[in-house]
Design a protein around this motif. Structure first.
Motif, PDB file in Angstrom:
ATOM      1  N   CYS A 220      11.662  -1.006  21.011  1.00 61.31           N
ATOM      2  CA  CYS A 220      11.172  -2.364  20.777  1.00 61.31           C
ATOM      3  C   CYS A 220      11.462  -3.211  22.006  1.00 61.31           C
ATOM      4  O   CYS A 220      12.606  -3.279  22.465  1.00 61.31           O
ATOM      5  CB  CYS A 220      11.843  -2.974  19.542  1.00 61.31           C
ATOM      6  SG  CYS A 220      11.365  -4.677  19.191  1.00 61.31           S
ATOM      7  N   SER A 238       6.713   0.646  21.393  1.00 56.71           N
ATOM      8  CA  SER A 238       5.771   0.644  20.272  1.00 56.71           C
ATOM      9  C   SER A 238       5.998  -0.533  19.332  1.00 56.71           C
ATOM     10  O   SER A 238       5.362  -0.623  18.289  1.00 56.71           O
ATOM     11  CB  SER A 238       5.876   1.958  19.485  1.00 56.71           C
ATOM     12  OG  SER A 238       7.202   2.198  19.061  1.00 56.71           O
ATOM     13  N   ALA A 239       6.907  -1.444  19.714  1.00 54.27           N
ATOM     14  CA  ALA A 239       7.164  -2.648  18.929  1.00 54.27           C
ATOM     15  C   ALA A 239       7.588  -3.754  19.882  1.00 54.27           C
ATOM     16  O   ALA A 239       8.041  -3.501  21.003  1.00 54.27           O
ATOM     17  CB  ALA A 239       8.255  -2.395  17.883  1.00 54.27           C
ATOM     18  N   ARG A 261      -0.260  -7.018  17.354  1.00 55.78           N
ATOM     19  CA  ARG A 261      -0.778  -6.187  16.256  1.00 55.78           C
ATOM     20  C   ARG A 261      -2.153  -5.607  16.609  1.00 55.78           C
ATOM     21  O   ARG A 261      -2.464  -4.467  16.248  1.00 55.78           O
ATOM     22  CB  ARG A 261      -0.854  -6.998  14.973  1.00 55.78           C
ATOM     23  CG  ARG A 261       0.502  -7.242  14.326  1.00 55.78           C
ATOM     24  CD  ARG A 261       0.374  -7.358  12.816  1.00 55.78           C
ATOM     25  NE  ARG A 261       1.639  -7.614  12.167  1.00 55.78           N
ATOM     26  CZ  ARG A 261       2.553  -6.697  11.893  1.00 55.78           C
ATOM     27  NH1 ARG A 261       2.356  -5.436  12.259  1.00 55.78           N
ATOM     28  NH2 ARG A 261       3.673  -7.016  11.272  1.00 55.78           N
ATOM     29  N   LEU A 265       0.866  -2.502  18.032  1.00 57.68           N
ATOM     30  CA  LEU A 265       2.315  -2.629  18.128  1.00 57.68           C
ATOM     31  C   LEU A 265       2.891  -3.185  16.837  1.00 57.68           C
ATOM     32  O   LEU A 265       2.272  -4.015  16.167  1.00 57.68           O
ATOM     33  CB  LEU A 265       2.691  -3.563  19.284  1.00 57.68           C
ATOM     34  CG  LEU A 265       2.283  -3.090  20.680  1.00 57.68           C
ATOM     35  CD1 LEU A 265       2.434  -4.220  21.694  1.00 57.68           C
ATOM     36  CD2 LEU A 265       3.107  -1.883  21.104  1.00 57.68           C
ATOM     37  N   ARG A 266       4.084  -2.740  16.490  1.00 59.13           N
ATOM     38  CA  ARG A 266       4.781  -3.257  15.320  1.00 59.13           C
ATOM     39  C   ARG A 266       5.593  -4.491  15.739  1.00 59.13           C
ATOM     40  O   ARG A 266       5.867  -4.689  16.922  1.00 59.13           O
ATOM     41  CB  ARG A 266       5.665  -2.177  14.708  1.00 59.13           C
ATOM     42  CG  ARG A 266       4.859  -0.956  14.262  1.00 59.13           C
ATOM     43  CD  ARG A 266       5.750   0.172  13.800  1.00 59.13           C
ATOM     44  NE  ARG A 266       6.311  -0.107  12.491  1.00 59.13           N
ATOM     45  CZ  ARG A 266       7.218   0.675  11.896  1.00 59.13           C
ATOM     46  NH1 ARG A 266       7.681   1.752  12.534  1.00 59.13           N
ATOM     47  NH2 ARG A 266       7.673   0.378  10.692  1.00 59.13           N
ATOM     48  N   ASP A 290       7.438  -6.289  10.469  1.00 58.73           N
ATOM     49  CA  ASP A 290       7.985  -4.970  10.141  1.00 58.73           C
ATOM     50  C   ASP A 290       9.505  -4.999  10.053  1.00 58.73           C
ATOM     51  O   ASP A 290      10.095  -4.272   9.249  1.00 58.73           O
ATOM     52  CB  ASP A 290       7.544  -3.953  11.198  1.00 58.73           C
ATOM     53  CG  ASP A 290       6.032  -3.826  11.256  1.00 58.73           C
ATOM     54  OD1 ASP A 290       5.465  -3.193  10.352  1.00 58.73           O
ATOM     55  OD2 ASP A 290       5.421  -4.379  12.197  1.00 58.73           O
TER      56      ASP A 290
END
Length: 322
Positions: A220, A238-239, A261, A265-266, A290
């Protein structure tokens, strides 16, 4: 006509000490911006992004120096992202809600806010103390803990936290401290202990270090992403951790969330240390995130009157702002 009424610095003690790899904090200085038209008043709070060189005093000066039109679009175009713009942007949201009688969530096109589970931070310490702190947090009802790491002895720390709170969900924040480590190997070791997210393992500005890294745990971006302009440079993340102080207000935080989003991506909705006045707008942005990490006011020795309430690890809507 709405105008800036004041921009003041307030100091709030931390409950004990808030310890990360960069050092310990025993208090936080926040900027409180007040705007009004003689009838209606709005307030917003920001916490300086210290690793970017911001200070609360400089932020207060930046707010009072603003001479542009007093609407959110103009403020977001006329001021740089950061805590000063956050305080003014949120003050304007609050003012608009008070003037019109329409709550911020509705003006922003959001769903009515509901209680959300928030992470609780386990400060960096020796394993025995982190084990004890994790046990205490779990007993208080927190089902998600965020552990601060330092790049040395982290596996022992997380093993201890897991012993203290065997059934909680775990996320970790390396605060850019893994630059000299085998990131993939460290991530795999923490995955075996049930860690589900690793925040900012590498220094911002060196995002290429994660290119090609195979990890069983998602990374993240925190320090690497402030606004939508930073999304293009992400590699291996990925976040993203969206914070209003980094983004420069609720306006950009909502736009950043939507843009992230759209890229798949979270979202983690995070915060700096601060009172419930600063957490309240972030609480609205956290709906549907999330991961929610809005314990900034819970780490203080005391909070403002009318603070957001907590019950069994759930952050509840309040009426302090918006």
């Amino acid at each position: 006509m709405v105008e800036i009424v004041s921009a003041t610095v307030e100091r709030w003690p931390v409950d004990g000490a808030f310890i990360i790899s960069r050092g310990a904090k025993t208090h936080v200085d926040v900027i409180v911006c007040t705007v009004g038209d003689g009838t209606h008043v709005g307030r917003g709070e920001g916490t300086a992004i210290y690793y970017e060189g911001e200070t609360a005093e400089d932020c207060a000066v930046a707010i009072t120096a603003y001479r542009g039109p007093m609407d959110r679009d103009s403020v977001n175009r006329g001021m740089d992202s950061g805590a000063a713009r956050n305080a003014l942007d949120c003050a304007l949201w609050d003012y608009e809600a008070k003037r019109t009688g329409v709550p911020v969530w509705q003006r922003a096109g959001l769903h009515a806010p509901v209680a959300v589970p928030t992470a609780f931070t386990i400060s960096l310490n020796d394993p025995a103390q982190m084990e004890k702190d994790a046990q205490t947090a779990a007993t208080r009802g927190f089902a998600l803990l965020k552990c601060k790491l330092t790049g040395e002895g982290d596996r022992d720390r997380i093993a201890a936290v897991r012993r203290g709170a065997p059934h909680v969900r775990l996320i970790v924040d390396a605060n850019e401290s893994w630059a000299e480590m085998d990131v993939a190997a460290e991530a795999a070791a923490l995955a075996a202990l049930g860690v589900e997210l690793i925040e900012q393992p590498i220094p911002h500005g060196h995002e290429e270090m994660l290119r090609g890294v195979q990890s069983p745990v998602p990374f993240c971006a925190d320090e690497s992403v402030h606004t939508r302009d930073d999304l293009n440079k992400l590699t291996g993340f990925s976040a993203v951790n969206v914070k209003l102080d980094k983004a420069g207000g609720l306006t950009e935080a909502l736009a950043l969330t939507a843009a992230a989003r759209a890229r798949g991506l979270r979202i983690m909705l995070g915060c700096m240390l601060g009172t419930s006045l600063g957490i309240a707008p972030a609480f609205l942005a956290a709906q549907g995130a999330d991961w929610v990490d809005l314990d900034g006011a819970l780490l203080l020795a005391k909070d403002r009157a009318g603070a957001l309430a907590m019950r069994d690890g759930m952050l509840l809507p309040g009426n302090l702002w918006g």
